[in-house]
Design a protein around this motif. Structure first.
Motif, PDB file in Angstrom:
ATOM      1  N   UNK A 249      21.531  40.780  80.158  1.00 19.86           N
ATOM      2  CA  UNK A 249      20.318  40.808  79.335  1.00 19.86           C
ATOM      3  C   UNK A 249      19.125  41.076  80.250  1.00 19.86           C
ATOM      4  N   UNK A 250      18.309  42.060  79.874  1.00 17.02           N
ATOM      5  CA  UNK A 250      17.100  42.354  80.645  1.00 17.02           C
ATOM      6  C   UNK A 250      15.949  41.540  80.052  1.00 17.02           C
ATOM      7  N   UNK A 251      15.645  40.454  80.736  1.00 15.78           N
ATOM      8  CA  UNK A 251      14.632  39.518  80.263  1.00 15.78           C
ATOM      9  C   UNK A 251      13.249  40.039  80.650  1.00 15.78           C
ATOM     10  N   UNK A 252      12.345  40.072  79.669  1.00 18.92           N
ATOM     11  CA  UNK A 252      10.981  40.561  79.868  1.00 18.92           C
ATOM     12  C   UNK A 252      10.019  39.377  79.813  1.00 18.92           C
ATOM     13  N   UNK A 253       9.230  39.197  80.863  1.00 13.81           N
ATOM     14  CA  UNK A 253       8.196  38.161  80.885  1.00 13.81           C
ATOM     15  C   UNK A 253       6.845  38.839  81.123  1.00 13.81           C
ATOM     16  N   UNK A 254       5.800  38.328  80.448  1.00 13.33           N
ATOM     17  CA  UNK A 254       4.451  38.882  80.590  1.00 13.33           C
ATOM     18  C   UNK A 254       3.448  37.753  80.429  1.00 13.33           C
ATOM     19  N   UNK A 255       2.265  37.962  80.955  1.00 10.38           N
ATOM     20  CA  UNK A 255       1.215  36.951  80.784  1.00 10.38           C
ATOM     21  C   UNK A 255      -0.154  37.593  80.952  1.00 10.38           C
ATOM     22  N   UNK A 256      -1.176  36.863  80.539  1.00 10.35           N
ATOM     23  CA  UNK A 256      -2.566  37.312  80.711  1.00 10.35           C
ATOM     24  C   UNK A 256      -3.364  36.254  81.444  1.00 10.35           C
ATOM     25  N   UNK A 257      -4.517  36.667  81.915  1.00 10.00           N
ATOM     26  CA  UNK A 257      -5.392  35.728  82.635  1.00 10.00           C
ATOM     27  C   UNK A 257      -6.242  34.909  81.673  1.00 10.00           C
ATOM     28  N   UNK A 258      -6.317  35.364  80.407  1.00 10.18           N
ATOM     29  CA  UNK A 258      -7.027  34.589  79.392  1.00 10.18           C
ATOM     30  C   UNK A 258      -6.227  34.698  78.093  1.00 10.18           C
ATOM     31  N   UNK A 259      -6.848  34.351  76.958  1.00  9.54           N
ATOM     32  CA  UNK A 259      -6.118  34.303  75.691  1.00  9.54           C
ATOM     33  C   UNK A 259      -6.205  35.593  74.887  1.00  9.54           C
ATOM     34  N   UNK A 260      -6.644  36.672  75.509  1.00 11.20           N
ATOM     35  CA  UNK A 260      -6.652  37.970  74.847  1.00 11.20           C
ATOM     36  C   UNK A 260      -5.275  38.616  75.010  1.00 11.20           C
ATOM     37  N   UNK A 261      -4.610  38.878  73.894  1.00 11.43           N
ATOM     38  CA  UNK A 261      -3.254  39.422  73.952  1.00 11.43           C
ATOM     39  C   UNK A 261      -3.290  40.910  74.285  1.00 11.43           C
ATOM     40  N   UNK A 262      -3.436  41.188  75.549  1.00  9.13           N
ATOM     41  CA  UNK A 262      -3.470  42.569  76.025  1.00  9.13           C
ATOM     42  C   UNK A 262      -2.482  42.689  77.177  1.00  9.13           C
ATOM     43  N   UNK A 263      -1.603  43.685  77.081  1.00 10.20           N
ATOM     44  CA  UNK A 263      -0.581  43.878  78.108  1.00 10.20           C
ATOM     45  C   UNK A 263      -1.166  44.558  79.331  1.00 10.20           C
ATOM     46  N   UNK A 264      -0.793  44.053  80.482  1.00 12.62           N
ATOM     47  CA  UNK A 264      -1.200  44.627  81.759  1.00 12.62           C
ATOM     48  C   UNK A 264       0.073  44.880  82.563  1.00 12.62           C
ATOM     49  N   UNK A 265       0.312  46.128  82.932  1.00  8.10           N
ATOM     50  CA  UNK A 265       1.560  46.479  83.613  1.00  8.10           C
ATOM     51  C   UNK A 265       1.771  45.685  84.898  1.00  8.10           C
ATOM     52  N   UNK A 266       0.689  45.218  85.515  1.00  8.81           N
ATOM     53  CA  UNK A 266       0.828  44.435  86.744  1.00  8.81           C
ATOM     54  C   UNK A 266       1.308  43.019  86.468  1.00  8.81           C
ATOM     55  N   UNK A 267       1.278  42.621  85.200  1.00  6.53           N
ATOM     56  CA  UNK A 267       1.715  41.261  84.868  1.00  6.53           C
ATOM     57  C   UNK A 267       2.860  41.295  83.855  1.00  6.53           C
ATOM     58  N   UNK A 268       3.704  42.311  83.972  1.00  4.19           N
ATOM     59  CA  UNK A 268       4.931  42.424  83.192  1.00  4.19           C
ATOM     60  C   UNK A 268       6.100  42.480  84.174  1.00  4.19           C
ATOM     61  N   UNK A 269       7.110  41.648  83.944  1.00  2.45           N
ATOM     62  CA  UNK A 269       8.236  41.564  84.868  1.00  2.45           C
ATOM     63  C   UNK A 269       9.535  41.603  84.074  1.00  2.45           C
ATOM     64  N   UNK A 270      10.509  42.357  84.603  1.00  2.00           N
ATOM     65  CA  UNK A 270      11.816  42.464  83.980  1.00  2.00           C
ATOM     66  C   UNK A 270      12.876  42.071  85.000  1.00  2.00           C
ATOM     67  N   UNK A 271      13.809  41.221  84.570  1.00  2.00           N
ATOM     68  CA  UNK A 271      14.890  40.809  85.458  1.00  2.00           C
ATOM     69  C   UNK A 271      16.187  40.764  84.667  1.00  2.00           C
ATOM     70  N   UNK A 272      17.245  41.333  85.226  1.00  2.00           N
ATOM     71  CA  UNK A 272      18.554  41.279  84.588  1.00  2.00           C
ATOM     72  C   UNK A 272      19.183  39.916  84.852  1.00  2.00           C
ATOM     73  N   UNK A 273      19.640  39.276  83.775  1.00  2.00           N
ATOM     74  CA  UNK A 273      20.244  37.951  83.880  1.00  2.00           C
ATOM     75  C   UNK A 273      21.451  37.898  82.955  1.00  2.00           C
ATOM     76  N   UNK A 274      22.510  37.257  83.404  1.00  2.00           N
ATOM     77  CA  UNK A 274      23.623  36.934  82.523  1.00  2.00           C
ATOM     78  C   UNK A 274      23.326  35.556  81.947  1.00  2.00           C
ATOM     79  N   UNK A 275      22.802  35.535  80.724  1.00  2.00           N
ATOM     80  CA  UNK A 275      22.266  34.297  80.157  1.00  2.00           C
ATOM     81  C   UNK A 275      23.355  33.328  79.712  1.00  2.00           C
ATOM     82  N   UNK A 276      24.460  33.837  79.169  1.00  2.00           N
ATOM     83  CA  UNK A 276      25.449  32.965  78.547  1.00  2.00           C
ATOM     84  C   UNK A 276      26.533  32.543  79.535  1.00  2.00           C
ATOM     85  N   UNK A 277      26.103  31.945  80.647  1.00  2.00           N
ATOM     86  CA  UNK A 277      27.029  31.442  81.650  1.00  2.00           C
ATOM     87  C   UNK A 277      27.773  30.231  81.092  1.00  2.00           C
ATOM     88  N   UNK A 278      29.077  30.205  81.287  1.00  2.00           N
ATOM     89  CA  UNK A 278      29.886  29.139  80.707  1.00  2.00           C
ATOM     90  C   UNK A 278      29.770  27.850  81.515  1.00  2.00           C
TER      91      UNK A 278
END
Length: 618
Positions: free
Chosen positions: A149-178
């Motif tokens: 699963x390619x997990x996408x995380x993002x955040x802002x410096x304030x409460x304005x919901x605006x995407x900033x490519x410098x604060x978007x991160x993607x990481x591949x994770x196997x989430x359903x580990x037994x």
């Protein structure tokens, strides 16, 4: 600021959202964690319930603005789902299930399928905790599956919901580990032993396979290895591609020193029974409490071949390496001895993938009917409990399928979102049985739109492989079972006149690879007769033949209906859906260019010897 606050307040406010009834409430410990961004700015924790198919996430970000977590795909952020939330300056919280309509714009889903469990901001971190179904009935929500699963995380410096490519991160994770390591036993008498190369000067070449032979721990009675992990030399992490341990038959005459695994001296390619391994993106692996690698008995191997694949694409000089595998062993014996069976497409230039292919499937067949004869003893039913998938950079998906008496029985393992940079041993949710006479098929899906020349099977990262390793018990002497198609008949289907396998491989480079010819080649490879090569730990090799059976796709499971919010027309609940669990409680808001065929053939010094056997049989 006022406009921003009004925009945020227009979102769905969840000030006391109920939690799903899945046993993971607002204060439950979440077993798994991973940093997603640099400098430990973003920490993800998660856990799940396989029975109710609910997953819980907790995202902690070093910010006082909004935070978001979701799932994306390999190619684009467009269509990614993203659950967002934050705390306003006046203490009120906002929370919403959204998706990306383009690279920069978020839009709220008509169906709100995430359940808020907690949301707080302490002046340094904002922490968001929520749960969601593995598969909702909202097409804007991407599924949580046993795939990467390619997990996408993002955040802002304030409460304005605006995407900033410098604060978007993607990481591949196997989430359903037994299993989590904390759930497994650690014997008190654990002994650690390193199997490593020492001060090896990595050549300034794209690809190097370095091999050496090392003794396993010397013990006076039977012990079990119950865990292994990579031991990587600092700063060489980007150069070490994989590390494998192969068990040697005790009758093998082994060379000394370090040499090219597959070069002029064939002795350095002896021993083909994989017992442990690590590849890019993997970590440690601990066996379930009832299985282990047996050492110390007359039937156990005494030596291993350590193979390290280096990918020095920047041709860096002066790199010395002392990497290897660290093993943990104990005298507290487990119930079963581990074996590893290697399946897939025989790694050789007969395996080819056309350039410019949006999709190309390769197949490797295994027939187990000769296992007992080659094992020289009865072969009990194989109980498979874990697996490791392996292709190189063109790989997009893999699966292993089991057949019995000509009928498809089950999919053993699969990953439709394979990521070369996340290769790890994964436990199956339930153990599977393979009986003598079963057929096992490996299917590998490739994409080569970025390539303008053919890709051949081979050892280099810019060549390809199609392999699946099955971890099982009780151990037998079979080390590998690979298949490959009749390359002569494939060439004939493509209009090439050839008379031997060498000509067949060479002819692939002269084909004009139009979309029509790509599909024709895929069909020809699937319909050609397959040669199946079976090998034992003592290097005994035999072959048989077979045909690739069809694969019946596994249907997706039911989705969980939305627990709140408007359902859009395209979100209508399918007939096989089931209602979400009733809430139990409420929570407060808190351009690669491939090697030409001639170079590849030169790299494989044993070509002529192997080609001679392709026609006459081993």
């Amino acid at each position: 600021m006022t406009c921003a606050l009004l925009f945020v307040l227009s979102l769905v406010l969840a000030l006391a959202a109920p939690s799903q009834g899945h046993g993971l409430g607002p204060k439950s410990r979440l077993r798994y964690s991973r940093f997603l961004g640099p400098s430990n700015v973003i920490l993800l924790r998660w856990d799940f319930d396989l029975e109710t198919e609910i997953i819980t996430f907790e995202l902690q970000v070093r910010t006082t603005g909004w935070v978001g977590l979701g799932v994306t795909n390999r190619y684009t952020f467009v269509g990614s789902d993203l659950v967002v939330g934050g705390v306003l300056p006046d203490g009120h919280v906002y929370f919403s299930d959204q998706h990306l309509v383009d690279e920069d714009t978020l839009q709220e889903d008509g169906s709100q399928d995430a359940e808020l469990q907690g949301l707080k901001e302490d002046g340094v971190y904002t922490t968001l905790r929520f749960s969601r179904p593995f598969r909702s009935c909202d097409p804007h929500d991407q599924d949580i599956t046993v795939d990467t699963v390619r997990v996408l995380a993002a955040y802002g410096l304030d409460d304005t919901l605006k995407l900033d490519q410098e604060r978007i991160f993607v990481k591949s994770i196997f989430l359903l580990q037994i299993f989590h390591p904390d759930d497994l036993k650690v014997p008190e008498d654990t002994i650690i032993h390193d199997l490593e190369i020492v001060d090896f000067l990595i050549p300034e070449d794209d690809t190097t396979y370095a091999c050496t032979f090392l003794p396993l721990p010397i013990v006076s009675k039977k012990h079990h290895i119950y865990k292994f992990e990579p031991k990587l030399t600092p700063h060489n992490e980007t150069v070490v591609h994989h590390i494998l341990l192969y068990a040697c038959g005790n009758a093998s005459v082994l060379p000394t020193g370090i040499n090219d695994c597959y070069g002029a001296d064939p002795a350095f390619s002896l021993c083909s029974q994989v017992i442990a391994g690590w590849a890019v993106g993997g970590t440690s692996y601990q066996f379930p409490d009832d299985v282990g690698i047996s050492i110390g008995t007359p039937l156990d191997p005494q030596w291993i071949r350590l193979e390290i694949h280096y990918s020095n694409f920047r041709n860096l000089p002066g790199l010395y390496d002392s990497s290897g595998i660290r093993v943990y062993y104990t005298s507290q014996l487990r119930k079963y001895d581990v074996g590893v069976l290697q399946l897939g497409f025989f790694t050789f230039p007969i395996h080819f993938i056309p350039p410019g292919a949006e999709s190309f499937m390769s197949y490797g067949l295994c027939k187990t009917e000769k296992f007992e004869e080659m094992n020289r003893a009865p072969v009990p039913d194989i109980q498979v409990y874990a697996y490791l998938l392996h292709t190189h950079l063109a790989g997009r998906a893999l699966q292993a399928v089991q057949y019995r008496n000509g009928t498809q029985l089950r999919t053993i393992c699969k990953d439709d979102s394979y990521d070369f940079n996340l290769q790890e041993t994964r436990d199956l949710p339930a153990r599977l049985e393979i009986k003598p006479g079963d057929e096992l098929l490996v299917e590998c899906h490739y994409e080569t739109l970025d390539r303008d020349s053919i890709t051949f099977g081979g050892p280099s990262t810019i060549n390809e492989m199609c392999l699946i390793f099955l971890f099982y018990y009780p151990r037998n002497n079979i080390s590998s079972c690979h298949g490959y198609p009749d390359i002569i008949s494939v060439a004939h289907e493509l209009g090439e006149e050839v008379s031997d396998p060498m000509e067949g491989m060479m002819a692939m480079s002269s084909v004009e690879w139009t979309p029509e010819n790509i599909k024709k080649a895929e069909k020809a490879c699937k319909e050609a007769q397959q040669t199946v090569l079976i090998k034992t730990i003592d290097e005994l090799v035999e072959n048989t033949t077979g045909w690739i059976p069809d694969i019946i796709p596994t249907p997706r499971g039911p989705c969980l209906e939305s627990s709140g919010g408007k359902v859009e027309p395209q979100d209508k609940t399918p007939a096989d859906s089931r209602a979400a669990p009733m809430p139990l409680s409420s929570s407060t808001a808190a351009s690669l260019r491939c090697l030409p065929l001639t170079a590849l053939l030169c790299m494989q010094g044993a070509l002529s010897r192997i080609l001679g056997t392709l026609q006459t049989g081993f």
